[in-house]
Design an enzyme around this catalytic site. Structure first.
Site, mmCIF file in Angstrom:
data_model
loop_
_atom_site.group_PDB
_atom_site.id
_atom_site.type_symbol
_atom_site.label_atom_id
_atom_site.label_comp_id
_atom_site.label_asym_id
_atom_site.label_seq_id
_atom_site.Cartn_x
_atom_site.Cartn_y
_atom_site.Cartn_z
ATOM 1 N N ASP A 1 0.818 -1.205 0.000
ATOM 2 C CA ASP A 1 0.000 0.000 0.000
ATOM 3 C C ASP A 1 0.858 1.264 0.000
ATOM 4 O OD1 ASP A 1 -2.386 -1.410 0.022
ATOM 5 O OD2 ASP A 1 -2.563 -1.376 2.209
ATOM 6 N N TYR B 1 6.971 -10.244 6.508
ATOM 7 C CA TYR B 1 6.840 -8.811 6.753
ATOM 8 C C TYR B 1 7.536 -8.439 8.056
ATOM 9 C CZ TYR B 1 3.521 -7.924 2.989
ATOM 10 O OH TYR B 1 2.936 -7.774 1.747
#
Length: 258
Positions: free
Chosen positions: A52, A111
């Site tokens: 994003d 992540y």
């Protein structure tokens, strides 16, 4: 037509995300523009994940098809030359099979989320961490995190606009470590899964921060997961502390013989 795997590092602040968008800068568009400087386009590249706006990458993976046979080193050097001054770098490159796919061949995504605990405004780390002005209870956060590891319905922890067909995901690991940096104490959240839902990591970290601050208990996180209701989620933390840290394949296209 040879296919190449690219390992891509980028600072997400200037971009509206990885995916190409109309009238907004994106990492995908930056890489495709650099490819067009090497061979006539248009070029369409695939990636392991769509980060994003504001999210960073240490090791995003993408693939591209080119007409010319390039040595991986020369291709990465040429792309890095044409990517300047964007904060995007090709850190590795390899030729792969024609049917190899950065997204569909991936076995695991990793992540990292960085949270800085200090009251004074961040200067050097600004835009690279989520800053909270308090010390958090790491033991409580680890206790809460254990409820999220495994195969679950993560409806509570996914965006209301998530396009995934199912909220069922297996979170293989969620580790929280505390480390001293030049800027102060940081918490590092490391998450591993084959795939993630939209906003899943930021929803999880934002909720765990509430546990660390004492506003939630670990049992509250278990109850929120069981609720399967987006409204039961804690706050979604901002994007600037999130990094796509790695993507795993078998075999690893970037492996080097020792």
């Amino acid at each position: 037509m040879p296919r190449y795997a690219l390992k891509v590092e980028y600072h997400g602040a200037p971009f509206a995300g990885w995916q190409r968008q109309r009238d907004q800068p994106s990492v995908q568009a930056a890489v495709e523009s650099a490819l067009a400087r090497l061979e006539p386009g248009p070029h369409g590249i695939g990636a392991a994940g769509r980060t994003d706006a504001g999210v960073h990458a240490l090791a995003q993976v993408a693939h591209c098809d080119l007409a010319k046979n390039w040595t991986p080193f020369r291709l990465s050097e040429a792309l890095n030359h044409h990517l300047k001054p964007d904060p995007v770098a090709i850190t590795d490159c390899a030729q792969v099979a024609p049917d190899w796919h950065a997204r569909f061949s991936a076995l695991e995504r990793r992540y990292l989320f960085r949270l800085l605990m200090r009251r004074a405004p961040a200067t050097h780390m600004r835009g690279l961490v989520w800053q909270v002005p308090r010390t958090l209870d790491v033991a409580a956060m680890r206790s809460a995190a254990r409820h999220l590891v495994g195969h679950h319905d993560f409806t509570t922890f996914r965006s209301s606009i998530c396009q995934a067909a199912s909220p069922m995901k297996t979170l293989d690991a969620l580790d929280i470590t505390e480390t001293e940096t030049l800027a102060g104490r940081e918490l590092h959240f490391r998450l591993r899964a084959r795939s993630f839902l939209h906003n899943q990591v930021r929803s999880i970290v934002g909720t765990l921060e509430r546990v660390g601050a004492g506003a939630w208990t670990p049992q509250d996180v278990k109850s929120a997961l069981a609720a399967r209701d987006r409204s039961a989620c804690g706050p979604v933390c901002p994007p600037q502390g999130l990094y796509l840290a790695g993507v795993c394949y078998d075999p690893d296209p970037f492996a080097r013989d020792v």
